[in-house]
Design a protein around this motif. Structure first.
Motif, PDB file in Angstrom:
ATOM      1  N   GLU A   1      95.963 116.018  51.080  1.00  0.00           N
ATOM      2  CA  GLU A   1      95.311 115.884  52.386  1.00  0.00           C
ATOM      3  C   GLU A   1      95.140 114.414  52.764  1.00  0.00           C
ATOM      4  O   GLU A   1      95.297 114.049  53.931  1.00  0.00           O
ATOM      5  CB  GLU A   1      93.953 116.593  52.377  1.00  0.00           C
ATOM      6  N   ASP A   2      94.835 113.567  51.782  1.00  0.00           N
ATOM      7  CA  ASP A   2      94.707 112.129  52.043  1.00  0.00           C
ATOM      8  C   ASP A   2      96.018 111.553  52.558  1.00  0.00           C
ATOM      9  O   ASP A   2      96.040 110.768  53.510  1.00  0.00           O
ATOM     10  CB  ASP A   2      94.293 111.370  50.778  1.00  0.00           C
TER      11      ASP A   2
ATOM     12  N   ASN B   1      96.688 112.797  56.123  1.00  0.00           N
ATOM     13  CA  ASN B   1      95.842 112.078  57.089  1.00  0.00           C
ATOM     14  C   ASN B   1      96.289 110.639  57.275  1.00  0.00           C
ATOM     15  O   ASN B   1      96.223 110.109  58.390  1.00  0.00           O
ATOM     16  CB  ASN B   1      94.375 112.146  56.663  1.00  0.00           C
TER      17      ASN B   1
ATOM     18  N   LYS C   1      99.272 110.691  59.578  1.00  0.00           N
ATOM     19  CA  LYS C   1      98.844 110.948  60.948  1.00  0.00           C
ATOM     20  C   LYS C   1      98.220 109.696  61.565  1.00  0.00           C
ATOM     21  O   LYS C   1      98.533 109.331  62.697  1.00  0.00           O
ATOM     22  CB  LYS C   1      97.827 112.092  60.935  1.00  0.00           C
ATOM     23  N   ALA C   2      97.372 109.029  60.807  1.00  0.00           N
ATOM     24  CA  ALA C   2      96.725 107.814  61.306  1.00  0.00           C
ATOM     25  C   ALA C   2      97.750 106.724  61.601  1.00  0.00           C
ATOM     26  O   ALA C   2      97.637 106.011  62.612  1.00  0.00           O
ATOM     27  CB  ALA C   2      95.697 107.322  60.288  1.00  0.00           C
TER      28      ALA C   2
ATOM     29  N   TYR D   1     102.889 112.823  53.578  1.00  0.00           N
ATOM     30  CA  TYR D   1     102.788 111.695  54.515  1.00  0.00           C
ATOM     31  C   TYR D   1     103.694 111.948  55.723  1.00  0.00           C
ATOM     32  O   TYR D   1     103.278 111.766  56.873  1.00  0.00           O
ATOM     33  CB  TYR D   1     103.176 110.395  53.805  1.00  0.00           C
TER      34      TYR D   1
ATOM     35  N   GLY E   1     102.273 114.544  58.044  1.00  0.00           N
ATOM     36  CA  GLY E   1     101.184 113.969  58.833  1.00  0.00           C
ATOM     37  C   GLY E   1     101.707 113.042  59.919  1.00  0.00           C
ATOM     38  O   GLY E   1     101.219 113.044  61.051  1.00  0.00           O
TER      39      GLY E   1
ATOM     40  N   GLU F   1     103.076 115.162  62.686  1.00  0.00           N
ATOM     41  CA  GLU F   1     101.970 115.772  63.423  1.00  0.00           C
ATOM     42  C   GLU F   1     101.303 114.754  64.341  1.00  0.00           C
ATOM     43  O   GLU F   1     100.987 115.047  65.486  1.00  0.00           O
ATOM     44  CB  GLU F   1     100.950 116.355  62.441  1.00  0.00           C
ATOM     45  N   GLY F   2     101.099 113.555  63.852  1.00  0.00           N
ATOM     46  CA  GLY F   2     100.460 112.515  64.645  1.00  0.00           C
ATOM     47  C   GLY F   2     101.323 112.031  65.794  1.00  0.00           C
ATOM     48  O   GLY F   2     100.815 111.505  66.780  1.00  0.00           O
TER      49      GLY F   2
END
Length: 67
Positions: A20-21, A24, A27-28, A48, A51, A54-55
């Motif tokens: 999850e890290d 995220n 995404k960031a 990664y 994410g 998705e981002g």
């Protein structure tokens, strides 16, 4: 599953990060318009990339406009 990885981008030790890290973080990075910088570990890199994808999705402004 947790991964211990070394970040070559900033030469700092990235302590235990879970899937999850990594998701995220990807995404960031996408939201911040940073270039992709996935880790070397295959599972962490996959999370990664998910994410980051998705981002990077741009949603239509019409999605929340209900009439």
């Amino acid at each position: 599953m947790k991964n211990t990885l070394w970040s070559k981008t900033n030469e700092t030790y990235m302590s235990w990060m879970n899937n999850e890290d990594w998701f995220n973080l990807g995404k960031a990075d996408a939201w911040s318009d940073k270039p992709k910088r996935p880790p070397e570990d295959a599972q962490a890199a996959s999370m990664y990339d998910l994410g980051y994808s998705e981002g990077g999705i741009k949603h239509s402004p019409m999605i929340n406009n209900h009439r």
